[in-house]
Motif scaffolding. Structure first.
Motif, mmCIF file in Angstrom:
data_model
loop_
_atom_site.group_PDB
_atom_site.id
_atom_site.type_symbol
_atom_site.label_atom_id
_atom_site.label_comp_id
_atom_site.label_asym_id
_atom_site.label_seq_id
_atom_site.Cartn_x
_atom_site.Cartn_y
_atom_site.Cartn_z
ATOM 1 N N ARG A 175 -0.736 -4.657 7.234
ATOM 2 C CA ARG A 175 -0.054 -4.363 8.381
ATOM 3 C C ARG A 175 1.290 -3.447 8.066
ATOM 4 N NH1 ARG A 175 1.392 -8.797 6.723
ATOM 5 N NH2 ARG A 175 3.088 -10.145 7.178
ATOM 6 N N VAL A 176 1.900 -3.071 8.997
ATOM 7 C CA VAL A 176 3.178 -2.248 8.845
ATOM 8 C C VAL A 176 4.239 -3.136 9.229
ATOM 9 C CG1 VAL A 176 4.598 -0.364 9.645
ATOM 10 C CG2 VAL A 176 2.282 0.060 9.231
ATOM 11 N N LEU A 177 5.220 -3.510 8.271
ATOM 12 C CA LEU A 177 6.433 -4.104 8.666
ATOM 13 C C LEU A 177 7.862 -3.176 8.553
ATOM 14 C CD1 LEU A 177 6.067 -7.124 6.255
ATOM 15 C CD2 LEU A 177 5.675 -6.976 8.497
ATOM 16 N N SER A 178 8.854 -3.387 8.993
ATOM 17 C CA SER A 178 9.900 -2.650 8.781
ATOM 18 C C SER A 178 11.184 -3.162 8.561
ATOM 19 C CB SER A 178 10.145 -1.629 10.191
ATOM 20 O OG SER A 178 9.088 -0.738 10.474
ATOM 21 N N GLU A 212 16.686 5.362 9.510
ATOM 22 C CA GLU A 212 17.285 4.171 10.198
ATOM 23 C C GLU A 212 16.439 3.075 9.833
ATOM 24 O OE1 GLU A 212 19.832 3.054 11.601
ATOM 25 O OE2 GLU A 212 21.056 5.293 11.616
ATOM 26 N N ALA A 213 15.275 3.264 9.212
ATOM 27 C CA ALA A 213 14.288 2.117 8.940
ATOM 28 C C ALA A 213 13.500 2.369 7.856
ATOM 29 C CB ALA A 213 13.728 1.656 10.503
ATOM 30 N N ILE A 214 12.891 1.249 7.282
ATOM 31 C CA ILE A 214 11.864 1.708 6.115
ATOM 32 C C ILE A 214 10.479 0.751 6.514
ATOM 33 C CG2 ILE A 214 11.251 1.186 3.696
ATOM 34 C CD1 ILE A 214 13.894 2.837 4.270
ATOM 35 N N ALA A 215 9.479 1.723 6.719
ATOM 36 C CA ALA A 215 8.252 1.177 6.788
ATOM 37 C C ALA A 215 7.421 0.848 5.769
ATOM 38 C CB ALA A 215 7.375 2.303 7.575
ATOM 39 N N ILE A 216 7.016 -0.355 5.569
ATOM 40 C CA ILE A 216 6.230 -0.753 4.595
ATOM 41 C C ILE A 216 4.932 -1.372 4.930
ATOM 42 C CG2 ILE A 216 6.306 -2.815 2.772
ATOM 43 C CD1 ILE A 216 9.435 -2.463 3.986
ATOM 44 N N ALA A 276 0.802 -1.177 -0.026
ATOM 45 C CA ALA A 276 -0.270 0.117 0.061
ATOM 46 C C ALA A 276 0.961 1.226 -0.027
ATOM 47 C CB ALA A 276 -0.991 0.066 1.233
ATOM 48 N N TRP A 277 1.989 1.392 0.775
ATOM 49 C CA TRP A 277 2.717 2.506 0.862
ATOM 50 C C TRP A 277 4.374 1.995 1.385
ATOM 51 C CZ3 TRP A 277 3.772 3.192 5.892
ATOM 52 C CH2 TRP A 277 2.957 2.891 6.906
ATOM 53 N N VAL A 278 5.194 2.799 1.110
ATOM 54 C CA VAL A 278 6.575 2.788 1.664
ATOM 55 C C VAL A 278 6.905 3.942 2.002
ATOM 56 C CG1 VAL A 278 8.897 2.009 0.941
ATOM 57 C CG2 VAL A 278 7.193 0.877 0.116
ATOM 58 N N ARG A 279 7.469 4.035 3.337
ATOM 59 C CA ARG A 279 7.952 5.497 4.050
ATOM 60 C C ARG A 279 9.090 5.056 4.705
ATOM 61 N NH1 ARG A 279 3.821 6.493 1.563
ATOM 62 N NH2 ARG A 279 2.230 7.999 1.760
ATOM 63 N N LEU A 280 9.963 6.244 4.953
ATOM 64 C CA LEU A 280 11.024 6.090 5.782
ATOM 65 C C LEU A 280 11.066 6.540 7.140
ATOM 66 C CD1 LEU A 280 11.971 6.989 2.591
ATOM 67 C CD2 LEU A 280 14.151 6.405 3.577
ATOM 68 N N GLN A 281 11.590 5.938 7.955
ATOM 69 C CA GLN A 281 11.393 6.169 9.550
ATOM 70 C C GLN A 281 12.657 6.871 9.822
ATOM 71 O OE1 GLN A 281 9.921 2.807 11.825
ATOM 72 N NE2 GLN A 281 10.086 1.809 9.983
ATOM 73 N N LEU A 282 12.728 8.103 10.363
ATOM 74 C CA LEU A 282 13.703 8.869 10.640
ATOM 75 C C LEU A 282 14.273 8.508 12.112
ATOM 76 C CD1 LEU A 282 12.422 12.289 9.675
ATOM 77 C CD2 LEU A 282 13.756 10.703 8.110
ATOM 78 N N HIS A 283 15.499 8.581 12.274
ATOM 79 C CA HIS A 283 16.459 8.511 13.552
ATOM 80 C C HIS A 283 15.830 9.359 14.450
ATOM 81 C CE1 HIS A 283 19.769 7.732 16.450
ATOM 82 N NE2 HIS A 283 19.746 6.651 15.629
#
Length: 138
Positions: A131-134, A84-88, A65-72
């Motif tokens: 669901r969200v994975l990282s 530091e991580a990618i939310a998927i 559904a979407w991909v986002r970058l998770q900031l430190h």
């Protein structure tokens, strides 16, 4: 690339929770190799442009559904943006996401359930059945 000031403004509007950045917000105009998984850059992690390509390909996959970058979390204290991580958001299994991204060649530690850093201030909608994975480093 989104500015540090814009990130902090979005965080302030969300009770200091850091925003999730879109692929465009993070990568367009970004040439700072250490802006993502900086601890792996000197250890043969692929270049920033290749990571961007892989994330764009993942975002186009069925069931994503979407991909986002998770900031430190240090983004609040330092004058730079580091992911530091990618939310998927997906209905696919973590093993499938690892394979699509070739997590091993990214020198990532794998894909986990949920957010890796902290709850974001602006989570996009999560469709039913997803669901969200990282994808995480360190």
């Amino acid at each position: 690339m989104i500015s540090h000031a814009e990130v902090l403004a979005r965080a302030e509007a969300a009770d200091d929770a850091l925003p999730l950045l879109t692929i465009d917000e993070f990568f367009v105009g970004n040439t700072e190799e250490e802006s993502i998984a900086p601890n792996q850059w000197d250890y043969d992690r692929p270049p920033l442009a290749e990571i961007e390509q892989r994330l764009r390909a993942l975002a186009a996959e069925p069931g994503v559904a979407w991909v986002r970058l998770q900031l430190h979390d240090d983004t609040h204290e330092i004058d730079e943006i580091t992911a530091e991580a990618i939310a998927i958001c997906t209905d696919r299994d973590p093993d499938e996401i690892e394979e699509i991204l070739d997590a091993e060649s990214l020198h990532a530690d794998g894909v986990i359930e949920g957010y890796a850093i902290s709850e974001p201030g602006d989570e996009p909608p999560v469709p039913a059945g997803s669901r969200v994975l990282s994808l995480v480093w360190d």
